[in-house]
Design an enzyme around this catalytic site. Structure first.
Site, PDB file in Angstrom:
ATOM      1  N   ASN A  23     -27.617  32.748  89.073  1.00  0.00           N
ATOM      2  CA  ASN A  23     -27.188  33.412  87.834  1.00  0.00           C
ATOM      3  C   ASN A  23     -27.263  34.935  87.912  1.00  0.00           C
ATOM      4  O   ASN A  23     -26.642  35.616  87.099  1.00  0.00           O
ATOM      5  CB  ASN A  23     -28.022  32.914  86.643  1.00  0.00           C
ATOM      6  CG  ASN A  23     -27.596  31.513  86.220  1.00  0.00           C
ATOM      7  OD1 ASN A  23     -26.649  30.955  86.768  1.00  0.00           O
ATOM      8  ND2 ASN A  23     -28.295  30.947  85.246  1.00  0.00           N
ATOM      9  N   ARG A  92     -17.880  28.613  84.169  1.00  0.00           N
ATOM     10  CA  ARG A  92     -17.773  29.478  83.004  1.00  0.00           C
ATOM     11  C   ARG A  92     -17.939  30.965  83.354  1.00  0.00           C
ATOM     12  O   ARG A  92     -17.320  31.838  82.744  1.00  0.00           O
ATOM     13  CB  ARG A  92     -18.848  29.042  82.010  1.00  0.00           C
ATOM     14  CG  ARG A  92     -18.791  29.770  80.740  1.00  0.00           C
ATOM     15  CD  ARG A  92     -19.840  29.282  79.795  1.00  0.00           C
ATOM     16  NE  ARG A  92     -20.137  30.346  78.865  1.00  0.00           N
ATOM     17  CZ  ARG A  92     -19.358  30.704  77.880  1.00  0.00           C
ATOM     18  NH1 ARG A  92     -18.242  30.058  77.661  1.00  0.00           N
ATOM     19  NH2 ARG A  92     -19.686  31.688  77.078  1.00  0.00           N
ATOM     20  N   CYS A 116     -17.609  22.626  78.464  1.00  0.00           N
ATOM     21  CA  CYS A 116     -18.417  22.170  79.590  1.00  0.00           C
ATOM     22  C   CYS A 116     -19.382  21.123  79.062  1.00  0.00           C
ATOM     23  O   CYS A 116     -19.436  20.877  77.858  1.00  0.00           O
ATOM     24  CB  CYS A 116     -19.149  23.323  80.247  1.00  0.00           C
ATOM     25  SG  CYS A 116     -20.554  23.871  79.313  1.00  0.00           S
ATOM     26  N   SER A 163     -26.258  36.810  73.879  1.00  0.00           N
ATOM     27  CA  SER A 163     -25.536  36.081  74.926  1.00  0.00           C
ATOM     28  C   SER A 163     -25.740  36.767  76.279  1.00  0.00           C
ATOM     29  O   SER A 163     -25.512  37.968  76.420  1.00  0.00           O
ATOM     30  CB  SER A 163     -24.041  36.031  74.596  1.00  0.00           C
ATOM     31  OG  SER A 163     -23.272  35.807  75.768  1.00  0.00           O
ATOM     32  N   VAL A 164     -26.155  35.967  77.256  1.00  0.00           N
ATOM     33  CA  VAL A 164     -26.393  36.484  78.601  1.00  0.00           C
ATOM     34  C   VAL A 164     -25.064  36.971  79.204  1.00  0.00           C
ATOM     35  O   VAL A 164     -24.928  38.127  79.615  1.00  0.00           O
ATOM     36  CB  VAL A 164     -27.016  35.378  79.496  1.00  0.00           C
ATOM     37  CG1 VAL A 164     -27.159  35.844  80.933  1.00  0.00           C
ATOM     38  CG2 VAL A 164     -28.355  34.928  78.932  1.00  0.00           C
ATOM     39  N   ILE A 327     -30.537  27.029  72.142  1.00  0.00           N
ATOM     40  CA  ILE A 327     -29.470  27.826  72.757  1.00  0.00           C
ATOM     41  C   ILE A 327     -28.125  27.087  72.754  1.00  0.00           C
ATOM     42  O   ILE A 327     -27.114  27.642  72.356  1.00  0.00           O
ATOM     43  CB  ILE A 327     -29.835  28.232  74.212  1.00  0.00           C
ATOM     44  CG1 ILE A 327     -31.219  28.903  74.257  1.00  0.00           C
ATOM     45  CG2 ILE A 327     -28.765  29.143  74.818  1.00  0.00           C
ATOM     46  CD1 ILE A 327     -31.336  30.236  73.573  1.00  0.00           C
TER      47      ILE A 327
END
Ligand code: UD1
Length: 373
Positions: A23, A92, A116, A163-164, A327
């Protein structure tokens, strides 16, 4: 990989080096679209999403050589700003290329990622900022088509939700902008700090201020660099949980315990014995596992990406536990599979109630999302 066969009943023993973070690698890779010069990334885990991102970047004008965990990234002369559905649909994080493409070329056509296994996962937060900073965005036949209309010199933007991915995309988008961008209510996951450290090493001016605020002073161009990606904190957490679950004794290496303080605190509460050094963690799992109530939350809270794993451990607790998933709206797909192995879990909205004392029995199961699998 079609199936994994697991022979149960073993305790985990030994020591293992934790891989680089997937990530963290994905946004760093996407951000290399900003840079024409050579970039060397080390400690990149060569997993499927990384290979998909490599393919995507190659269609956008990058040349990437992979040698073990080292990626050498250079630019071809012909660059494109069209990210195809075929590549974005499987991952994504493909949406992360929209920020750098716009920053570099003022135009982008990027497929929407689609749904997803763990929820709808919209991209409204990514696009809202782009509109407010002066790009025109249209959704046409499944693609986001964006172009510059009137870029603003100074932008102060507050995310309406943490949001990451959106935080990462917008940091990248703002790096080459003419003026200053202030982002508020940002995600502060360690992978975001890793992206900032990488970009600053290339000459960007990004500063994490307190209170989820990030200030980005745009620079005209950025330089070549070498960078080593941080460790994968989810992989580290997964091994720690596996050791606690099997009454095992393991050592994980190449980690920074300060980054996973929350997970360590929770595992200690559950009863595992843990000792720390600056870059390694030793854990011994105990027979007695204490029940606990856990809520997932943005960093520094307990990560949603470890929710499924900790649930398995709580099935072994002496009493009932509860997990609240805050989340993602649909991240309990593993519950039905665990129940097929003998767990006693029921869900109500975003809460799962986990009966303790489970003895798991082997069964045929469906692998749902990555972490749950
Ligand atoms: C990243 C991680 C993923 C992790 C997640 C949360 C990567 C490649 N993936 O995913 O492993 O589970 O953070 O820690 O780093 N949302 C919106 N609108 C948007 C964007 C997000 O409503 O435009 C919602 C999502 O549906 C979700 C929540 O915000 O409910 C958080 O998602 P986000 O932090 O963006 O997750 P990702 O960046 O996709």
């Amino acid at each position: 990989m079609k199936k994994i066969v697991i022979q149960g009943g073993y305790k985990l023993h030994g020591s293992i080096n934790i891989s680089g973070s997937k990530n963290a690698s994905l946004p760093i890779l996407a951000s290399t679209l900003l840079i024409d010069k050579k970039i060397i990334l080390e400690n990149v885990p060569i997993v499927k999403d990384i290979l998909t991102m490599v393919n995507l970047l190659e269609t956008l004008g990058k040349k990437i050589k992979i040698k073990k965990n080292k990626l050498e990234i250079t630019s071809k002369n012909k660059k494109k700003y069209f990210a195809k559905y075929d590549l974005v649909k499987t991952m994504r994080a493909g949406i992360l290329v929209i920020g750098p493409l716009l920053a570099k070329f003022n135009s982008a056509k990027v497929s929407l990622p689609g749904g997803c296994a763990i929820g709808a996962r919209p991209v409204d937060l990514h696009l809202d900022f782009l509109s407010k900073s002066g790009y025109d965005n249209k959704i046409l036949k499944g693609y986001v088509v964006s172009k510059k209309i009137n870029l603003k010199d100074k932008i102060c933007y507050t995310f309406k939700k943490i949001s990451v991915g959106a935080t990462e995309n917008l940091i990248i988008a703002a790096s080459l902008a003419k003026g200053t961008t202030i982002l508020k209510n940002c995600a502060t996951e360690p992978e975001i700090k890793d992206l900032i450290d990488f970009l600053n090493k290339t000459g960007c001016k990004i500063n994490y201020q307190s209170n989820r605020t990030i200030k980005i002073i745009g620079v005209p161009k950025i330089n070549e660099t070498n960078y080593t990606v941080m460790f994968d904190r989810i992989e580290a957490g997964t091994y720690l949980i596996a050791a606690a679950l099997t009454e095992g004794k393991i050592k994980i290496k190449n980690v920074d315990p300060k980054i996973i303080k929350t997970e360590i605190k929770i595992l200690r509460k559950i009863g595992a014995k843990i000792s720390l050094k600056s870059n390694e963690i030793r854990i011994t799992g105990k027979k007695k596992i204490k029940n606990l109530n856990i809520k997932t939350a943005p960093y520094p809270g307990f990560p949603t990406d470890l929710q499924a794993q900790i649930m398995v451990l709580l099935c072994k607790a002496q009493k009932k536990s509860e997990i609240q998933e805050n989340i993602f709206e649909n991240r309990f797909m593993h519950v039905a599979e665990l129940n097929r192995m003998g767990a006693k879990i029921y869900t109500k909205g975003n809460k799962a109630v986990i009966g303790g004392g489970t003895t798991f029995l082997g069964a045929e199961l469906m692998a749902t999302d990555l972490r749950a699998s």
